[in-house]
Design a protein around this motif. Structure first.
Motif, PDB file in Angstrom:
ATOM      1  N   UNK A  42       0.565  -1.641   0.430  1.00 17.69           N
ATOM      2  CA  UNK A  42       0.207   0.229  -0.438  1.00 17.69           C
ATOM      3  C   UNK A  42       0.728   1.020   0.177  1.00 17.69           C
ATOM      4  N   UNK A  43       1.379   1.172   1.311  1.00 18.02           N
ATOM      5  CA  UNK A  43       2.620   2.956   0.661  1.00 18.02           C
ATOM      6  C   UNK A  43       3.103   2.922  -0.369  1.00 18.02           C
ATOM      7  N   UNK A  44       4.022   1.965  -0.804  1.00 13.37           N
ATOM      8  CA  UNK A  44       4.256   1.486  -1.855  1.00 13.37           C
ATOM      9  C   UNK A  44       3.566   2.389  -3.246  1.00 13.37           C
ATOM     10  N   UNK A  45       2.309   1.930  -3.222  1.00 13.67           N
ATOM     11  CA  UNK A  45       1.738   2.114  -4.532  1.00 13.67           C
ATOM     12  C   UNK A  45       1.398   3.796  -3.865  1.00 13.67           C
ATOM     13  N   UNK A  46       1.333   3.958  -3.090  1.00 16.01           N
ATOM     14  CA  UNK A  46       0.608   5.999  -2.507  1.00 16.01           C
ATOM     15  C   UNK A  46       1.659   6.240  -3.446  1.00 16.01           C
ATOM     16  N   UNK A  47       3.243   5.238  -3.020  1.00 18.61           N
ATOM     17  CA  UNK A  47       4.344   7.303  -3.562  1.00 18.61           C
ATOM     18  C   UNK A  47       4.055   6.746  -4.444  1.00 18.61           C
ATOM     19  N   UNK A  48       3.959   5.604  -5.468  1.00 15.95           N
ATOM     20  CA  UNK A  48       3.632   5.344  -7.088  1.00 15.95           C
ATOM     21  C   UNK A  48       2.998   6.786  -7.885  1.00 15.95           C
ATOM     22  N   UNK A  49       1.835   7.024  -6.953  1.00 16.82           N
ATOM     23  CA  UNK A  49       0.378   7.834  -7.309  1.00 16.82           C
ATOM     24  C   UNK A  49       0.840   8.692  -7.300  1.00 16.82           C
TER      25      UNK A  49
ATOM     26  N   UNK B   8      14.324  -1.701  -0.331  1.00 19.91           N
ATOM     27  CA  UNK B   8      14.272  -0.879  -0.825  1.00 19.91           C
ATOM     28  C   UNK B   8      12.988   0.102  -0.025  1.00 19.91           C
ATOM     29  N   UNK B   9      12.077  -0.937   0.220  1.00 18.19           N
ATOM     30  CA  UNK B   9      10.406  -0.014   0.745  1.00 18.19           C
ATOM     31  C   UNK B   9      11.284   0.350   2.014  1.00 18.19           C
ATOM     32  N   UNK B  10      12.330  -0.526   2.678  1.00 21.71           N
ATOM     33  CA  UNK B  10      12.270  -0.283   4.245  1.00 21.71           C
ATOM     34  C   UNK B  10      13.341   1.375   4.092  1.00 21.71           C
ATOM     35  N   UNK B  11      14.019   2.090   3.186  1.00 21.56           N
ATOM     36  CA  UNK B  11      13.862   3.394   2.998  1.00 21.56           C
ATOM     37  C   UNK B  11      13.324   4.359   2.405  1.00 21.56           C
ATOM     38  N   UNK B  12      11.843   2.984   2.184  1.00 21.23           N
ATOM     39  CA  UNK B  12      10.479   4.655   0.892  1.00 21.23           C
ATOM     40  C   UNK B  12      10.077   5.353   2.616  1.00 21.23           C
ATOM     41  N   UNK B  13      10.462   4.408   3.418  1.00 22.77           N
ATOM     42  CA  UNK B  13       8.954   4.293   4.324  1.00 22.77           C
ATOM     43  C   UNK B  13       9.667   5.837   4.840  1.00 22.77           C
ATOM     44  N   UNK B  14      10.609   6.415   5.185  1.00 23.50           N
ATOM     45  CA  UNK B  14      10.565   7.660   5.911  1.00 23.50           C
ATOM     46  C   UNK B  14       9.181   8.311   5.028  1.00 23.50           C
ATOM     47  N   UNK B  15       9.408   8.300   3.757  1.00 26.51           N
ATOM     48  CA  UNK B  15       7.979   8.671   2.791  1.00 26.51           C
ATOM     49  C   UNK B  15       6.908   8.681   3.404  1.00 26.51           C
ATOM     50  N   UNK B  16       6.529   7.750   3.475  1.00 26.52           N
ATOM     51  CA  UNK B  16       5.162   7.133   3.585  1.00 26.52           C
ATOM     52  C   UNK B  16       4.502   7.291   4.488  1.00 26.52           C
TER      53      UNK B  16
END
Lengths: 317, 439
Positions: A42-49, B8-16
């Protein structure tokens, strides 16, 4: 890794149970899938959006449309990729990662070899200290190193100043980003060595002693034994550790952020910091998401090489 | 491969993390905002205050809450906040629909971007009911007002900066009178410096290289400004000759009289002073207490510390002080807006502000005498509060702060990497870009 496991006796096959329908395995795997979907997909999908939506200057859309703005195609990507700062940040990050990974693997391997040679009590003391170092959170170790390198009361300047012909009185390590990042690299390597050293030490203990002895009997010098016997055995383990180190060091954030007290100067910006400063810190979440995606793509491309190598090694064994 | 993805997802976690508050349902309705309400039976309001109040004046908060509860019957839940990454928290909260507080505290440099984004309820109709609203401190009142004149945030308290100095060290160096001009200050610092030449770590005046509130005071004191606004366009103005003069005044303190702070901000200057190798700093009145704090500071310095307003280029005017401070606002999405406004009304009335005046500058000029009677330092800070400057009032200003534009420019001056002109050119270029960004 494959080498290590092949030494172990295989566990006995579990006895066959009566079939409980074809759906059962899927049912059992469902909770894990749900958890992954929530915390990762879900977070990845949100980031992509977000990355494909328009970056507004103000926060009006953020507060009134739940953050949704109109889709803007690749506009955010072109913006980021055309920014020369982005490319200098990428270059800095690549160099920073390469130095961190290289240095931590070299030191880790050195300590692992040392662990293998010393007497048992020394080994216990060493591993104990490594564990302690490992247990220190990066925020704390960064603060300690910041104090060590403090320009007025730091012990590093004090000791260097004692050397004949060296004057370090009041030298500011953080005025020049290159020197400052060197201190950061020191903290990163310091934090990475314990895991690497202990894993590699475990790897070395798994190498059959007779192989090493045979090499010595054949007249191989220690360096040759290391290159032609130890290293090939350690290769799968090294590949895993390198991959992990690249992932960790590419995304280093805390050590730089806290070393610069939350205000990293332009010369300290690696990609993680850059993403935070230009994305979250400035409330530009769309741009931040774009940088995050570029970061993921970059990392995947690098790491894929290692993962492929890992898979082929697995096949050989 | 899975491992790679996970990393990679872990790194993006800061954003999310910051984004997870976003939801995509429709915007809030605009029920007539700004009307005070005293009907609170069975309700609880949530108040976000910075922990300055928790550490400094919890009793002021408690008495306001007690009076509020008696009047409305509603309960109050105070949630203490931290300044660091506060805007990120506000962003993610305001973009969602749940967990919205009914009162929030904001720094007066942060309000503009939230007012422009329509984050707050309009309190204009109730303005006359807020006590002392006619004499609110100008800098605070302006920061809480929208460009079209609506009251969106209520002044809470302010702070102004003065010179905090070691009277014992100055006396020993033969300096007994407080300097009246900057030139006199430099001359006095020369004497203090000479008297302590044996101490290699000694700073006659500790001025960190990233202390932009300090540096910009000299820019305004010399008749300059950070940026000018005309015809709808902002223009960075640090290259102007007046601003250059001010930057040079500041640079003199940062390079000739200050040791060891070139790459630091002012966050730990009180602890640095407590170490004993600093004869003066530029700080808020309450920082005296931090320098002499029994745990983190040095209580022995207490009798030796004194204050005076930073002198200016001529004897008839001080160097203006940055008017820092906080405002209180009711989020537009709050479900108890009337009660939130009522709590603010009580927390900022004369009774509350007189109690607060023991610790910080109250929100109105008619209450300043109460503040000045409290301590010697308060006379200096109260005096300094009469001549203040404020940042360019635009929603985009927050991004100048987030981008460390001024801090980076000043650090390059303090470390000797750039001349004041080169640093100003680089900063002006950034200011033009950020301040004129389309909202």
């Amino acid at each position: 890794m494959a080498v290590v496991t092949s030494q172990l006796p295989r566990p006995a096959r579990p006895s066959r149970r009566p079939r409980a329908g074809r759906g059962l395995p899927y049912l059992l795997v469902l909770p894990a899938v749900v958890v992954l979907a929530v915390v990762a997909a879900w977070p990845v999908a949100k980031i992509v959006t977000l990355a494909f939506q328009k970056q507004e200057g103000g926060k009006y859309a953020l507060f009134h449309n739940g953050g949704s703005t109109s889709f803007a195609g690749f506009a955010n990507f072109t913006n980021v990729l055309q920014d020369s700062t982005f490319w200098s940040v990428v270059l800095r990050t690549v160099l920073f990662t390469a130095i961190c990974v290289g240095a931590s693997l070299a030191v880790g391997l050195g300590v692992a070899l040392l662990l293998n040679r010393v007497s048992p009590w020394a080994r216990v003391v060493l591993i104990g200290s490594l564990m302690f170092a490992w247990a220190v959170p990066s925020t704390v170790s960064t603060q300690v190193f910041y104090w060590l390198f403090s320009n007025q009361y730091g012990v590093v300047n004090y000791l260097l100043d004692k050397l004949p012909g060296v004057s370090m009185q009041g030298h500011d390590w953080f005025a020049d980003p290159h020197q400052g990042l060197s201190v950061v690299i020191l903290v990163v390597v310091w934090g990475a060595v314990p895991l690497l050293a202990i894993s590699l030490h475990a790897g070395i203990t798994q190498i059959p002693r007779e192989v090493v002895e045979a090499a010595y009997c054949d007249g191989a010098a220690p360096v040759q034994v290391f290159r032609h016997v130890l290293l090939p055995y350690l290769r799968p383990l090294l590949a895993v550790l390198t991959t992990l180190s690249v992932i960790w060091d590419f995304g280093v954030f805390n050590q730089i952020w806290f070393m610069r007290n939350g205000h990293p100067e332009p010369g300290y910006q690696t990609i993680g910091i850059y993403m935070y400063a230009n994305g979250i810190g400035s409330s530009h979440y769309n741009l931040g998401a774009t940088i995050a995606i570029l970061m993921m793509i970059g990392l995947l491309t690098v790491v894929i090489v290692y993962v492929r190598q890992l898979l082929t090694i697995g096949d050989e064994a | 491969m899975k491992r790679t993805l996970a990393g990679a997802v872990g790194m993006a976690a800061t954003v999310t993390l910051a984004l997870s508050g976003c939801s995509s349902s429709s915007s809030s309705s605009s029920k007539g905002g700004g009307v005070l309400s005293t009907d609170g039976k069975g309700k609880t309001i949530t108040v976000w205050l910075q922990s300055d109040a928790q550490k400094g004046w919890p009793d002021v908060v408690n008495q306001a809450t007690a009076r509020f509860q008696k009047e409305t019957g509603a309960k109050v839940k105070v949630e203490w906040q931290q300044w660091s990454n506060y805007t990120t928290k506000l962003d993610s909260t305001f973009s969602g629909h749940t967990g919205i507080p009914d009162v929030v505290e904001l720094g007066n440099t942060q309000t503009a971007s939230y007012i422009a984004a329509g984050a707050f309820a309009d309190l204009s109709k109730a303005k006359s009911k807020f006590e002392n609203s006619g004499s609110w401190l100008k800098g605070l009142a302006e920061s809480g007002t929208s460009p079209d004149g609506k009251l969106m945030a209520v002044p809470y308290y302010a702070g102004s900066r003065v010179v905090i100095y070691r009277k014992d060290l100055w006396d020993k160096a033969g300096v007994t009178a407080v300097p009246k001009t900057l030139d006199e200050l430099y001359a006095d610092l020369d004497k203090v410096k000479a008297a302590n030449s044996g101490d290699a770590a000694f700073s006659p005046f500790y001025m960190p290289g990233k202390y932009w509130y300090g540096a910009m005071s000299f820019v305004y004191g010399a008749g300059g400004t950070i940026a000018t606004h005309s015809g709808g366009t902002w223009k960075g103005a640090l290259e102007s000759s007046a601003a250059q003069k001010g930057l040079a005044d500041w640079a003199k303190l940062a390079t000739q009289y200050s040791k060891g702070g070139a790459t630091k901000d002012e966050a730990d200057q009180d602890n640095v002073m407590a170490q004993g190798h600093v004869a003066a700093i530029l700080g808020n009145g309450w920082e005296l207490g931090v320098v002499t704090d029994p745990k983190s500071g040095n209580p022995k310095l207490a009798p030796a510390l004194s204050t005076f307003p930073m002198p200016g280029t001529s004897a008839d005017q001080y160097t203006p002080s940055f008017l820092g401070g906080s405002d209180l606002a009711v989020p537009d999405k709050s479900s108890n807006r009337g009660l939130g406004a009522e709590w603010i009304k009580i927390f900022t009335d004369t009774t509350s502000q007189k109690a607060l005046a023991k610790f910080a500058i109250p929100n109105a000029t008619n209450l300043l005498p109460v503040y000045e009677q409290q301590a010697q330092a308060n006379q200096s800070t109260g005096e300094a509060a009469k001549n203040t400057w404020f940042v360019p009032n635009t929603p985009n200003w927050a991004n100048v702060e987030a981008g460390n534009v001024l801090q980076n420019a000043l650090e390059s001056i303090a470390t000797g990497k750039s001349s004041t002109m080169d640093a100003a050119k680089a900063a002006d270029k950034e200011l033009d870009k950020i301040l004129n960004a389309k909202a």
